[in-house]
Scaffold this motif. Structure first.
Motif, PDB file in Angstrom:
ATOM      1  N   ALA B  83       0.723  -1.244  -0.035  1.00  0.00           N
ATOM      2  CA  ALA B  83      -0.172   0.002   0.207  1.00  0.00           C
ATOM      3  C   ALA B  83       0.788   1.151   0.119  1.00  0.00           C
ATOM      4  O   ALA B  83       0.543   2.161  -0.907  1.00  0.00           O
ATOM      5  CB  ALA B  83      -0.890  -0.116   1.293  1.00  0.00           C
ATOM      6  N   LEU B  84       1.914   1.313   1.178  1.00  0.00           N
ATOM      7  CA  LEU B  84       2.725   2.543   0.806  1.00  0.00           C
ATOM      8  C   LEU B  84       3.535   2.637  -0.324  1.00  0.00           C
ATOM      9  O   LEU B  84       3.703   3.787  -0.776  1.00  0.00           O
ATOM     10  CB  LEU B  84       3.599   2.276   2.086  1.00  0.00           C
ATOM     11  CG  LEU B  84       3.050   2.734   3.652  1.00  0.00           C
ATOM     12  CD1 LEU B  84       3.948   2.086   4.666  1.00  0.00           C
ATOM     13  CD2 LEU B  84       2.574   3.962   3.802  1.00  0.00           C
ATOM     14  N   VAL B  85       4.174   1.629  -0.857  1.00  0.00           N
ATOM     15  CA  VAL B  85       4.789   1.664  -2.112  1.00  0.00           C
ATOM     16  C   VAL B  85       3.954   2.319  -3.404  1.00  0.00           C
ATOM     17  O   VAL B  85       4.415   3.033  -4.023  1.00  0.00           O
ATOM     18  CB  VAL B  85       5.360   0.201  -2.629  1.00  0.00           C
ATOM     19  CG1 VAL B  85       5.827   0.254  -4.022  1.00  0.00           C
ATOM     20  CG2 VAL B  85       6.274  -0.245  -1.819  1.00  0.00           C
ATOM     21  N   THR B  86       2.595   1.674  -3.473  1.00  0.00           N
ATOM     22  CA  THR B  86       1.733   2.345  -4.463  1.00  0.00           C
ATOM     23  C   THR B  86       1.554   3.912  -4.117  1.00  0.00           C
ATOM     24  O   THR B  86       1.491   4.591  -5.160  1.00  0.00           O
ATOM     25  CB  THR B  86       0.303   1.595  -4.167  1.00  0.00           C
ATOM     26  OG1 THR B  86       0.672   0.181  -4.323  1.00  0.00           O
ATOM     27  CG2 THR B  86      -0.604   1.861  -5.543  1.00  0.00           C
ATOM     28  N   ILE B  87       1.361   4.319  -2.893  1.00  0.00           N
ATOM     29  CA  ILE B  87       1.204   5.564  -2.449  1.00  0.00           C
ATOM     30  C   ILE B  87       2.436   6.392  -3.134  1.00  0.00           C
ATOM     31  O   ILE B  87       2.317   7.502  -3.876  1.00  0.00           O
ATOM     32  CB  ILE B  87       0.796   5.992  -1.078  1.00  0.00           C
ATOM     33  CG1 ILE B  87      -0.579   5.205  -0.691  1.00  0.00           C
ATOM     34  CG2 ILE B  87       1.034   7.387  -0.829  1.00  0.00           C
ATOM     35  CD1 ILE B  87      -0.658   5.274   0.817  1.00  0.00           C
ATOM     36  N   VAL B  88       3.710   5.990  -2.757  1.00  0.00           N
ATOM     37  CA  VAL B  88       4.900   6.975  -2.898  1.00  0.00           C
ATOM     38  C   VAL B  88       5.053   6.842  -4.668  1.00  0.00           C
ATOM     39  O   VAL B  88       5.218   7.709  -5.104  1.00  0.00           O
ATOM     40  CB  VAL B  88       6.144   6.016  -2.273  1.00  0.00           C
ATOM     41  CG1 VAL B  88       7.206   6.653  -3.021  1.00  0.00           C
ATOM     42  CG2 VAL B  88       6.090   6.212  -1.063  1.00  0.00           C
ATOM     43  N   SER B  89       4.611   5.651  -5.182  1.00  0.00           N
ATOM     44  CA  SER B  89       4.770   5.654  -6.748  1.00  0.00           C
ATOM     45  C   SER B  89       3.790   6.302  -7.448  1.00  0.00           C
ATOM     46  O   SER B  89       4.323   7.253  -8.317  1.00  0.00           O
ATOM     47  CB  SER B  89       4.503   4.149  -7.148  1.00  0.00           C
ATOM     48  OG  SER B  89       4.316   3.973  -8.408  1.00  0.00           O
ATOM     49  N   GLU B  90       2.622   6.493  -6.802  1.00  0.00           N
ATOM     50  CA  GLU B  90       1.626   7.610  -7.415  1.00  0.00           C
ATOM     51  C   GLU B  90       2.164   8.978  -7.044  1.00  0.00           C
ATOM     52  O   GLU B  90       1.828   9.792  -8.214  1.00  0.00           O
ATOM     53  CB  GLU B  90       0.421   7.577  -6.982  1.00  0.00           C
ATOM     54  CG  GLU B  90      -0.337   6.011  -7.140  1.00  0.00           C
ATOM     55  CD  GLU B  90      -0.476   5.889  -8.730  1.00  0.00           C
ATOM     56  OE1 GLU B  90      -0.878   6.698  -9.424  1.00  0.00           O
ATOM     57  OE2 GLU B  90      -0.291   4.736  -9.136  1.00  0.00           O
ATOM     58  N   ILE B  91       2.620   9.260  -6.025  1.00  0.00           N
ATOM     59  CA  ILE B  91       2.942  10.738  -5.707  1.00  0.00           C
ATOM     60  C   ILE B  91       4.190  11.248  -6.682  1.00  0.00           C
ATOM     61  O   ILE B  91       4.203  12.246  -7.137  1.00  0.00           O
ATOM     62  CB  ILE B  91       3.466  10.816  -4.194  1.00  0.00           C
ATOM     63  CG1 ILE B  91       2.304  10.650  -3.300  1.00  0.00           C
ATOM     64  CG2 ILE B  91       4.313  12.018  -3.927  1.00  0.00           C
ATOM     65  CD1 ILE B  91       2.710  10.665  -1.726  1.00  0.00           C
ATOM     66  N   LEU B  92       5.172  10.215  -6.922  1.00  0.00           N
ATOM     67  CA  LEU B  92       6.137  10.425  -7.884  1.00  0.00           C
ATOM     68  C   LEU B  92       5.925  10.668  -9.149  1.00  0.00           C
ATOM     69  O   LEU B  92       6.003  11.529  -9.912  1.00  0.00           O
ATOM     70  CB  LEU B  92       7.218   9.397  -7.786  1.00  0.00           C
ATOM     71  CG  LEU B  92       8.090   9.030  -6.520  1.00  0.00           C
ATOM     72  CD1 LEU B  92       8.879   7.964  -6.855  1.00  0.00           C
ATOM     73  CD2 LEU B  92       8.974  10.297  -6.447  1.00  0.00           C
ATOM     74  N   LYS B  93       4.554   9.961  -9.509  1.00  0.00           N
ATOM     75  CA  LYS B  93       4.149  10.157 -11.012  1.00  0.00           C
ATOM     76  C   LYS B  93       3.652  11.553 -11.120  1.00  0.00           C
ATOM     77  O   LYS B  93       3.551  12.073 -12.095  1.00  0.00           O
ATOM     78  CB  LYS B  93       3.153   9.114 -11.387  1.00  0.00           C
ATOM     79  CG  LYS B  93       4.034   7.660 -11.857  1.00  0.00           C
ATOM     80  CD  LYS B  93       2.790   6.763 -12.355  1.00  0.00           C
ATOM     81  CE  LYS B  93       3.785   5.332 -12.633  1.00  0.00           C
ATOM     82  NZ  LYS B  93       2.718   4.301 -12.277  1.00  0.00           N
TER      83      LYS B  93
END
Lengths: 402, 211
Positions: B83-93
């Motif tokens: 879940a956290l990885v997905t959040i970070v990934s979306e923020i970076l995008k």
């Protein structure tokens, strides 16, 4: 000789523990054992000493390299005067090549031996002879235009990371000279491959001034074949004239400094085999492997010039001969079992030709083939030894059961 | 306040930066250290992402550590990390698209980073949320520190730039014959640099050397 011995004995105390020049102990020891046979003998038990030690082996390999080196120097000059279309005498040609190659030899030895001295001093060990051969091999397997500072970095890298971190001479997994070349090849590709690095077109110390002719091409035969659009290209020399098979055997073609002449390399091979320093099994099987794979590609290979190049031509071009004679037979990095040597050599030959033919990016595959097989040499040895153990076990069971 | 920054908590935070560095001492997270360090910028972003994810996954797991059934704890940990990885990934995008393109799959692959699972298993499952948070930040920064050192040398010697700014690509230097080292941009050289850092650290600290 006697005077030198006396002099060394006189200054020796300076270098021992507590002496004035203690910091240079390893340097002194290195020179002393280079000049004289060490007088240390074993103190206990029974020992059998062979007269051939690693120092002599190294010296013989260096002697075996001399024909190829001298021819390499001559060829550097020959290619230069061919490119500027000038008739120069033998000594002018050789002198030019000598001046072009000598700095590389000096740089390679100074950097490599310097690191060896420092490490020996630091670890309080004796200096080992290992770099004598590597230091000679390194300048012979680079193009003549390779800048000296790059050569120095690559030599330092490979002596530290391919040799000293593994424990020094005799402990290295990879051939040190080939790691130097691989580092150069991947780090500075524009200075190690392509068409512009194999022939020195500048004048050196006023020697060999001249304008390069219009028909000049600096491509090596393998480089030409690799980019050829037709399957049977005419290989040309530096000024665009067709190069004969004799030119390739004698070595009057562009290439790394020491690798071009098959004849000079075979003289070296004869010295190595006659003195028993190198294994004929490894050497022969590299050639057999290359010939077999070359022939296979001739028959069923893809429709490229490299695949259709006659198998015997594969063997005389590029670094194949040099690698087979001086690199594959390195006693430290090659297979040590007798059966293993056949397998090891054969696969080097096969791999080299496969890389040449199948990978359009690398016209020459000898370096990568040998480094690749260096990794597998212990594995080959393991299986040969295990096979031997199983066979003998079976024989034992048979005799005890009866 | 005194309790929040007790001696032990300070140690929890500081040992992963040096004597118990996840990359150079525990030799974890090597794959991503090789993959994203060709340039300094993605290395910094990667280091920060791992720091954030390690810290917050440590906190979350620490908060629910007493309710996680032991037999399915790995799956629970994975769900939190994912879940956290997905959040970070979306923020970076959303906010740093160029860097996220450079990092490509390696942001998503943070989920398989051994440091994360290691910290969750070894620390967060047995300690309170605040200690776990400090531990996560410490380990993430310890990882980021090595990444930045490796990327510094790789970008400087391989491309002649730092953070995209030109450092070594000047005409006078190149007329002297200087050239960028192409091998620095390939993963093998990252491994050699990591090895050199380990070498340096171990020769400085005798207690890290094996007998």
């Amino acid at each position: 000789m006697k005077a030198l011995r006396n002099y060394l004995d006189k200054i020796k105390p300076n270098f021992e523990e507590g002496g004035k020049y203690h910091a240079f102990r390893s340097v002194f020891e290195g020179f002393e054992s280079f000049l004289f046979v060490p007088n240390a003998t074993s103190k206990s038990g029974t020992h059998i000493h062979d007269s051939i030690d690693s120092k002599r082996i190294m010296s013989i390999v260096v002697i075996a390299l001399v024909p190829a080196l001298l021819f390499g120097m001559y060829n550097v000059g020959y290619q230069h005067y061919l490119a500027i279309q000038e008739d120069a005498g033998f000594w002018a040609v050789f002198g030019y090549g000598f001046l072009a190659v000598l700095p590389k030899i000096i740089v390679s030895y100074v950097v490599g031996l310097g690191i060896e001295f420092v490490v020996a001093q630091w670890k309080k060990e004796e200096i080992q002879e290992g770099f004598l051969v590597s230091g000679m091999l390194i300048p012979m397997i680079v193009p003549v235009d390779c800048p000296l500072w790059i050569l120095a970095i690559a030599t330092a890298f490979s002596v530290i990371f391919a040799k000293e971190v593994f424990g020094g001479t005799g402990m290295n997994v990879f051939n040190v000279a080939l790691i130097t070349r691989a580092f150069l090849f991947f780090a500075y590709p524009t200075k190690m491959s392509g068409d512009a690095v194999w022939i020195n077109t500048d004048s050196i110390l006023g020697l060999g001034k001249g304008q390069v002719v219009d028909t000049f091409t600096g491509a090596t035969p393998l480089g030409q074949v690799a980019v050829s659009p037709v399957t049977d290209p005419v290989i040309v020399n530096a000024v665009g004239e067709p190069a004969s098979f004799w030119d390739m055997v004698a070595g009057f073609i562009p290439g790394s400094i020491g690798e071009t002449s098959v004849i000079a390399i075979l003289v070296g091979a004869a010295i190595l085999l006659w003195t028993g320093v190198a294994s004929w099994k490894t050497m022969l099987s590299v050639f057999v492997g290359g010939a077999v794979m070359g022939w296979v590609f001739n028959q069923w290979g893809p429709d490229t010039a490299m695949a259709h190049m006659p198998w015997f031509q594969h063997l005389v071009l590029g670094g194949f001969c040099f690698g087979a004679v001086f690199m594959a037979t390195d006693p430290v990095t090659s297979a040590r079992t007798e059966t293993g040597k056949y397998i090891y050599g054969f696969l080097i030959g096969v791999m080299a030709i496969i890389i040449r033919v199948m990978n359009p990016g690398y016209p020459e595959g000898m370096m990568l083939a040998i480094l690749f097989m260096n990794v597998f040499a212990p594995l080959i040895d393991y299986f040969v030894v295990q096979g031997n153990i199983k066979r003998r076990e079976k024989r034992l069971l048979k005799t005890t059961n009866n | 306040m005194g309790k929040l920054f007790s001696k032990r908590n300070k140690e929890v935070f500081s040992t992963p930066l040096g004597m118990n560095n996840p990359v150079t001492v525990q030799v974890l997270g090597i794959c991503s250290a090789l993959a994203v360090t060709a340039k300094l910028e993605p290395a910094i972003v990667m280091g920060l992402s791992v720091t954030v994810i390690t810290a917050f996954s440590n906190v979350v797991i620490s908060l629910i550590r007493k309710t996680i059934p032991n037999r399915i704890r790995i799956i629970v940990q994975l769900v939190v990390v994912a879940a956290l990885v997905t959040i970070v990934s979306e923020i970076l995008k959303a906010f740093a698209y160029d860097v996220s393109v450079q990092l490509s799959v390696y942001v998503g692959l943070i989920i398989t980073n051994c440091i994360l699972m290691g910290r969750l298993e070894a620390f967060a499952m047995a300690n309170g949320p605040w200690e776990s948070f400090l531990d996560g930040i410490g380990n993430g920064l310890g990882y980021a520190k090595i990444l930045v050192i490796v990327a510094f040398f790789r970008e400087l010697l391989g491309s002649g730039t730092l953070l995209g700014f030109n450092i070594l690509n000047y005409a006078p230097l190149q007329e002297l014959g200087y050239m960028n080292n192409g091998l620095m941009l390939m993963p093998p050289m990252a491994l050699v640099i990591v090895a050199c850092i380990i070498w340096y650290q171990r020769s400085r600290h005798k207690e890290l050397q094996e007998q």
